[in-house]
Design a protein around this motif. Structure first.
Motif, PDB file in Angstrom:
ATOM      1  N   GLY A  54      -2.647   1.205  -7.769  1.00  0.00           N
ATOM      2  CA  GLY A  54      -2.995   2.381  -7.307  1.00  0.00           C
ATOM      3  C   GLY A  54      -2.727   3.449  -8.593  1.00  0.00           C
ATOM      4  O   GLY A  54      -3.335   3.204  -9.706  1.00  0.00           O
ATOM      5  N   PHE A  55      -1.652   4.136  -8.534  1.00  0.00           N
ATOM      6  CA  PHE A  55      -1.369   5.115  -9.415  1.00  0.00           C
ATOM      7  C   PHE A  55      -1.137   4.528 -10.770  1.00  0.00           C
ATOM      8  O   PHE A  55      -1.778   5.235 -11.899  1.00  0.00           O
ATOM      9  CB  PHE A  55       0.032   5.985  -8.868  1.00  0.00           C
ATOM     10  N   SER A  97      -3.416  11.185 -10.153  1.00  0.00           N
ATOM     11  CA  SER A  97      -3.111  11.079  -8.381  1.00  0.00           C
ATOM     12  C   SER A  97      -4.075  11.337  -7.789  1.00  0.00           C
ATOM     13  O   SER A  97      -5.033  12.006  -8.296  1.00  0.00           O
ATOM     14  CB  SER A  97      -1.802  12.122  -8.467  1.00  0.00           C
ATOM     15  N   ARG A  98      -4.046  10.844  -6.529  1.00  0.00           N
ATOM     16  CA  ARG A  98      -5.044  11.361  -5.552  1.00  0.00           C
ATOM     17  C   ARG A  98      -4.961  12.685  -5.124  1.00  0.00           C
ATOM     18  O   ARG A  98      -5.875  13.258  -4.771  1.00  0.00           O
ATOM     19  CB  ARG A  98      -5.053  10.244  -4.520  1.00  0.00           C
ATOM     20  N   LEU A  99      -3.800  13.233  -4.986  1.00  0.00           N
ATOM     21  CA  LEU A  99      -3.288  14.621  -4.447  1.00  0.00           C
ATOM     22  C   LEU A  99      -2.798  15.168  -5.624  1.00  0.00           C
ATOM     23  O   LEU A  99      -2.133  14.596  -6.370  1.00  0.00           O
ATOM     24  CB  LEU A  99      -2.326  14.340  -3.431  1.00  0.00           C
ATOM     25  N   TYR A 148       1.081   9.025   2.223  1.00  0.00           N
ATOM     26  CA  TYR A 148       0.248  10.092   2.957  1.00  0.00           C
ATOM     27  C   TYR A 148       0.470  10.156   4.223  1.00  0.00           C
ATOM     28  O   TYR A 148       0.415  11.222   4.861  1.00  0.00           O
ATOM     29  CB  TYR A 148      -1.303   9.990   2.701  1.00  0.00           C
ATOM     30  N   GLU A 150       0.635   4.193  -1.623  1.00  0.00           N
ATOM     31  CA  GLU A 150      -0.055   5.396  -1.544  1.00  0.00           C
ATOM     32  C   GLU A 150      -0.261   5.841   0.116  1.00  0.00           C
ATOM     33  O   GLU A 150      -0.347   6.880   0.665  1.00  0.00           O
ATOM     34  CB  GLU A 150      -1.033   5.562  -2.444  1.00  0.00           C
ATOM     35  N   THR A 186       0.977  -1.241  -0.040  1.00  0.00           N
ATOM     36  CA  THR A 186      -0.085   0.048  -0.004  1.00  0.00           C
ATOM     37  C   THR A 186       1.069   1.142  -0.158  1.00  0.00           C
ATOM     38  O   THR A 186       1.062   1.888   1.034  1.00  0.00           O
ATOM     39  CB  THR A 186      -0.875   0.017   1.320  1.00  0.00           C
ATOM     40  N   HIS A 242       5.715  10.869  -8.569  1.00  0.00           N
ATOM     41  CA  HIS A 242       6.113   9.494  -8.708  1.00  0.00           C
ATOM     42  C   HIS A 242       7.449   9.331  -9.565  1.00  0.00           C
ATOM     43  O   HIS A 242       7.853  10.125 -10.484  1.00  0.00           O
ATOM     44  CB  HIS A 242       5.305   8.508  -9.148  1.00  0.00           C
ATOM     45  N   ARG A 247      -4.181   3.466 -12.472  1.00  0.00           N
ATOM     46  CA  ARG A 247      -5.072   4.413 -12.988  1.00  0.00           C
ATOM     47  C   ARG A 247      -4.594   5.107 -14.235  1.00  0.00           C
ATOM     48  O   ARG A 247      -5.221   5.500 -15.037  1.00  0.00           O
ATOM     49  CB  ARG A 247      -5.130   5.631 -11.706  1.00  0.00           C
ATOM     50  N   SER A 283      -4.373  14.440 -12.920  1.00  0.00           N
ATOM     51  CA  SER A 283      -5.619  13.964 -13.367  1.00  0.00           C
ATOM     52  C   SER A 283      -5.589  12.363 -12.951  1.00  0.00           C
ATOM     53  O   SER A 283      -6.698  11.763 -13.149  1.00  0.00           O
ATOM     54  CB  SER A 283      -6.068  14.197 -14.782  1.00  0.00           C
ATOM     55  N   GLU A 315       1.184  14.907  -5.994  1.00  0.00           N
ATOM     56  CA  GLU A 315       1.758  13.819  -5.730  1.00  0.00           C
ATOM     57  C   GLU A 315       2.740  13.367  -6.751  1.00  0.00           C
ATOM     58  O   GLU A 315       2.578  13.224  -7.852  1.00  0.00           O
ATOM     59  CB  GLU A 315       0.855  12.888  -5.538  1.00  0.00           C
TER      60      GLU A 315
END
Length: 626
Positions: A397-398, A336-338, A238, A234, A232, A343, A401, A334, A341
């Motif tokens: 995750g990233f 990422s969740r933040l 956070y 991500e 996990t 990578h 997506r 568009s 963020e």
């Protein structure tokens, strides 16, 4: 004036953290000296003539199997490399510590705890007096946080001084954090015992903030454990950000009560400076998004190469320059969740003019006419020269997506930050072996192209390059097929290039798949001169034609099924190599383990070097989470 226990404790509590910093600073300075000596040696070694008998590394060129006492020091250096960086402790299938990391870890633990518990006998002769070491352990722990914070940033002074990239220093960041975490709990536990009953102190703000910071630090250390980071990432990202901020605020309030907050507030400055530098880079490299120029030139194209890989490519920012092997941090609001963020991914494209070949140098013979090297006719390899290209391994995750966005055909807005990490300087090596697994070709391919360009320009003394790529599916060859073909046509006669591609997945063929091809030829002539082509059925059921115009029509390219026998390959290369030899690997932990194991004794031992064998240096860029 009589010395009391209280004054003695206060003096030592103030003095010992400063002494600890002197010791750590001296260690960093020594590492920096060795790193810079190695760098300068590599930089100037290529300027030496091969016939220079005063250089023990070059003296072996003409006396390959003659034992030489002059090469004993070089052999001992290779023994140090093997013991420090290729002997490892393995934990499960995915985690490895080399002996250098083990040594640094043990030395730091011993050093910090000795400094915490030494000279703790009070004036009455009572040894290990809790009053002496309970506060000192907390002071020592607090003094380490400026360095811990610095080692966790992308732009830090330790990397600048030592030349060691931030991603390799990240292990030290995690290790120091965990050792200090234990020391802080020693401090907290001893305070509870010393001041029992402890309940009256709960009304004090300094104590409440100290407890809050310890809870935050405990949560941070738990989520930073490798199994949680891998599964996990991500969540770790956070929680790490939030808990680190809460901990530093709590630690500042707690230490302010004892007038030692000067160990904590530099952490905010260090973190803020790193963020400021990264923000300025974002503005410079992505100015079209900040209103300095109209248009959105940084919109990226995401292409699904297979179920597990996505290729991302976009316009190269005008001020963005990089060298082979470096990474960039990509921010995709568009996806990422933040919003910001970031990578990290290795840059697979090549910032070069390698294909800007003058007309008089372009191949004109009939056998080379099939490939036009003009800049305007590079075919599917255009992105490797005019754009930023990334091969991204799809997980959860990233990246999952991002794959969904690619399947929808959506354009992705990208902010780029970087480049980061050192670039391997292989100009001084006579032989270079590049090993890549899957998307690790993002690292190996630009390095290969850089070697070819430097040899063409007379900037490298390299005489042989071996490129080994291990892939799951034959279809992955399409990623770099055209690029390799064009690059191999530009190989100068003085450079021997051998390409080994190993397909580890299950594939069926309608005809026998060629297992290998002959050794490198300066003219890169096809092995087969008939018009027959072979058809390979890929794992997804599609057919691919292997004609004489394909990559496998070139003699220097070898194709095989199954994992590469790295021990045999390295043994053969070491037997024929002279001078200096570099091995660079980028891939999963399993392939890195295989390379390390293959380069231990006796292949890279001191006796081999003393008998005229090459001095072998290993460069590792491993997949995984920091």
């Amino acid at each position: 004036m009589a010395v009391s226990d209280k004054s003695l404790r206060g003096t030592r509590n103030h003095l010992y953290p400063i002494q600890a910093w002197y010791c750590i600073g001296l260690f960093i300075f020594i590492i920096a000296i060795f790193q810079w000596i190695s760098f300068l040696h590599s930089k100037f070694a290529r300027r030496r003539q091969t016939s220079n008998a005063s250089d023990p590394e070059q003296a072996s060129v003409h006396r390959r199997h003659a034992f030489s006492w002059r090469r004993i020091p070089l052999g001992l250096v290779n023994a140090y490399r093997v013991i420090s960086f290729r002997w490892t402790l393995e934990f499960g299938k995915s985690y490895t510590l080399n002996m250098a990391e083990v040594f640094v870890t043990m030395a730091y633990i011993i050093f910090l705890f000795v400094w915490a518990f030494i000279n703790t006998t009070d004036l009455e002769g009572y040894t290990l007096d809790i009053a002496y070491w309970c506060n000192r352990s907390g002071m020592l722990a607090a003094s380490q946080f400026p360095l811990i914070t610095a080692l966790g940033t992308k732009n830090n002074i330790v990397s600048l001084i030592t030349g060691i990239s931030y991603d390799k220093l990240n292990y030290v960041h995690r290790m120091m954090s965990r050792v200090v975490f234990i020391l802080l709990w020693v401090h907290a536990g001893s305070e509870v015992v010393r001041n029992a009953p402890f309940q009256p102190y709960f009304t004090q703000p300094w104590l409440l903030w100290g407890l809050i910071s310890m809870v935050a630090f405990t949560i941070l250390c738990i989520v930073s454990l490798r199994p949680i980071r891998v599964q996990t990432y991500e969540l770790f990202f956070y929680v790490h950000l939030a808990m680190a901020l809460i901990f530093l605020i709590g630690a500042y309030v707690h230490t302010q009560n004892f007038a030692v907050a000067f160990w904590i507030y530099p952490c905010f400055a260090i973190w803020g400076l790193d963020r400021l530098i990264r923000f300025l880079r974002l503005v410079v490299f992505n100015h079209s998004y900040f209103g300095f120029r109209s248009g959105s030139t940084m919109d990226a194209t995401a292409e699904v190469l297979s179920d597990d890989f996505v290729r991302l490519r976009f316009h190269r920012p005008s001020h963005f320059h990089w060298t082979p092997g470096q990474t960039a941090y990509l921010i995709m609001p568009s996806v990422s969740r933040l919003p910001f963020e970031a990578h990290p991914f290795t840059i697979a494209s090549f910032n070069s003019t390698l294909f800007d070949v003058p007309k008089e140098q372009k191949p004109t013979s009939e056998k080379h006419a099939e490939i036009d090297l003009a800049e305007g006719n590079l075919g599917s390899s255009v992105p490797f020269w005019n754009e930023l290209v990334f091969f991204i391994n799809v997980r959860e995750g990233f990246t999952a997506r991002l794959k969904d966005a690619a399947l929808k055909g959506d354009k992705v807005k990208v902010f780029v930050d970087g480049p980061y990490g050192p670039s391997p300087n292989l100009s001084s090596y006579d032989t270079s072996v590049l090993v890549a697994g899957g998307s690790g070709v993002s690292y190996a391919l630009p390095v290969l192209l850089d070697i070819i360009e430097r040899v063409r320009n007379g900037e490298s003394r390299c005489r042989r390059v071996v490129f080994i790529w291990s892939i799951r599916s034959f279809d992955h060859i399409h990623w770099i097929n055209d690029v390799l073909i064009r690059a191999l046509r530009l190989v100068p006669p003085s450079l021997s290039v051998s390409i080994h591609i190993h397909v580890t997945g299950i594939a069926t063929t309608t005809e026998t798949l060629p297992q290998s091809y002959g050794p490198n030829d300066d003219d890169a002539k096809p092995v087969r001169h008939d018009s027959r082509s072979e058809t390979v059925e890929l794992q997804d059921g599609k057919d691919m034609e292997m004609s004489n115009s394909s990559l496998f029509a070139i003699e220097s390219v070898k194709l095989a099924h199954g994992r590469p026998d790295l021990r045999a390959i390295f043994r053969d290369e070491v037997q024929v190599a002279t001078g200096r030899m570099s091995v660079s690997v980028c891939g999963s932990q399993s392939i890195v383990r295989s390379v390390r194991g293959a380069l231990r004794f006796p292949v890279s031992g001191p006796l081999s070097v003393a008998n005229g064998g090459p001095s072998v240096t290993l460069h590792i860029e491993s997949f995984g989470y920091a």
